[in-house]
Design an enzyme around this catalytic site. Structure first.
Site, PDB file in Angstrom:
ATOM      1  N   HIS A 201      32.335  88.071  10.436  1.00  0.00           N
ATOM      2  CA  HIS A 201      32.341  87.110   9.324  1.00  0.00           C
ATOM      3  C   HIS A 201      31.978  85.724   9.845  1.00  0.00           C
ATOM      4  O   HIS A 201      31.961  85.502  11.061  1.00  0.00           O
ATOM      5  CB  HIS A 201      33.741  87.037   8.685  1.00  0.00           C
ATOM      6  N   ASP A 203      33.224  81.596   9.201  1.00  0.00           N
ATOM      7  CA  ASP A 203      34.365  80.876   8.640  1.00  0.00           C
ATOM      8  C   ASP A 203      33.878  79.948   7.522  1.00  0.00           C
ATOM      9  O   ASP A 203      32.884  79.254   7.684  1.00  0.00           O
ATOM     10  CB  ASP A 203      35.069  80.054   9.729  1.00  0.00           C
ATOM     11  N   HIS A 258      31.183  85.995  13.864  1.00  0.00           N
ATOM     12  CA  HIS A 258      32.011  86.430  14.985  1.00  0.00           C
ATOM     13  C   HIS A 258      32.934  87.539  14.531  1.00  0.00           C
ATOM     14  O   HIS A 258      33.083  87.796  13.328  1.00  0.00           O
ATOM     15  CB  HIS A 258      32.776  85.237  15.587  1.00  0.00           C
ATOM     16  N   ARG A 268      46.545  90.888  22.096  1.00  0.00           N
ATOM     17  CA  ARG A 268      45.846  89.602  22.021  1.00  0.00           C
ATOM     18  C   ARG A 268      46.552  88.742  20.977  1.00  0.00           C
ATOM     19  O   ARG A 268      46.826  89.197  19.860  1.00  0.00           O
ATOM     20  CB  ARG A 268      44.385  89.825  21.616  1.00  0.00           C
TER      21      ARG A 268
END
Ligand code: GA4
Length: 332
Positions: A201, A203, A258, A268
């Site tokens: 996507h 941002d 990204h 993570r």
């Protein structure tokens, strides 16, 4: 479970003029030439890593410990702070249009304290500590985001230098903060295929500031259509140009695609500040950057964009419906 049919990752390692790090521009914010390097990075990549950022390590480590503490709670406890509409705890579901990922997260708006009510029964007396730690981190990262936006205006030689940063600094700024936890996913669950933590996507906002622990997963899509894996660095921040900044620069800066891949063995944790404009703000190319060009986009407010963006799936091109049709190229 979300899987990619085939591994699409191409490692892209290069170190050129000391400004590229594993294919990603590396910018030292304390360097006098950082203004023009920032402009170059936003034009060519829409993504870069910053060092000498001025955010105190203490703010980062405190927030990371808090995130670990929260995500270690039993699911039934965490769900007391859900669903994320728009703020609160979310698990696997991303947005409300059917996207899912190997992720759990907290979403918070940054200009209201009403967010925290959902966490009262979870944190009890530590609720105030939670609020202070998040606010301390967000204020510091916002300051850094504004410094970058001011350096960009200087690098572009446009005035006033707060032309971008004032939108994020505005009391009414519609900014969001996100704490993500990508749990380790045992290899036998997805049999060697790539499991998506957070699908591809761009941002929607102006600028995004990401910090993660030392677990890999983040990938960005380069202009040559190759995904590169971004090596994690817990002491640096990664910055993304958002859709709104792409429009304000009439497409000169790129809002980068990204995604995050799940990891087989390590958790993570990432924390992202999304600096957005006030809802009523018109998102239009800055006249000082147009130099006689036409705008590539129809006029819209951040409210209109957000309303439309939030109705689409993660991977969709959200700016598409705001692009102006370009006249066909006539070859004489
Ligand atoms: C992507 C960037 C931010 O994480 C976010 C995301 C938001 C959400 O998770 O609710 C969205 C996504 C993001 C864009 C399209 C919509 C809304 C999920 C989704 C499918 C918080 C944001 O602002 O936009």
């Amino acid at each position: 479970m979300v899987v990619l049919s085939k591994p699409a990752v191409i490692e892209h390692l290069s170190l050129v003029n000391n400004t590229l790090f594993h294919g990603v521009p590396l910018i030292d914010l304390s360097e006098p030439d950082s203004n023009s390097l920032l402009v170059k990075a936003c034009r060519e990549f829409g993504f870069f890593k910053v060092i000498n950022h001025g955010v105190p390590t203490e703010f980062i480590t405190k927030l990371e410990s808090l995130a670990i503490q929260f995500f270690s709670l039993p699911l039934s406890e965490k769900e007391k702070a859900g669903p994320p509409d728009p703020c609160g705890y979310g698990n696997k579901k991303i947005g409300s249009n059917g996207d899912v990922g190997w992720i759990e997260y907290i979403l918070l708006t940054t200009n209201t304290d009403s967010n925290y009510q959902k966490f009262t029964s979870i944190f009890g007396e530590s609720q105030e500590t939670f609020r202070c730690i998040v606010n301390g981190y967000v204020s510091s990262v916002k300051k850094m985001a504004c410094k970058i936006l001011e350096k960009l205006a200087e690098g572009l030689k446009i005035e006033p230098k707060n032309i971008f940063s004032k939108l994020v600094m505005d009391e009414e700024s519609d900014s969001i903060f996100r704490l993500n936890h990508y749990p380790p996913c045992p290899d036998d669950q997805f049999k060697g295929r790539n499991l998506i933590g957070f699908g591809e996507h761009t941002d929607p906002q102006i600028i995004s500031v990401l910090r993660s622990n030392n677990t890999s997963g983040l990938q960005v899509l380069l202009k040559d259509d190759n995904w590169i894996s971004v090596p994690p660095d817990q002491n640096s921040f990664f910055i993304n140009v958002g859709d709104s900044l792409q429009v304000m620069t009439n497409g000169m800066f790129k809002s980068v695609r990204h995604r995050v891949m799940a990891n087989t063995s390590k958790s993570r944790i990432s924390m992202i500040y999304f600096g957005g404009p006030p809802l009523c703000e018109k998102i239009v190319p800055l006249p000082s950057l147009m130099k006689g060009e036409d705008s590539l986009y129809k006029e819209f407010t951040w409210f209109e964009y957000k309303k439309s963006a939030y109705k689409l799936r993660l991977a969709e091109n959200r700016l598409g419906r705001f692009e102006k049709l370009q006249p066909p190229c006539v070859n004489k």
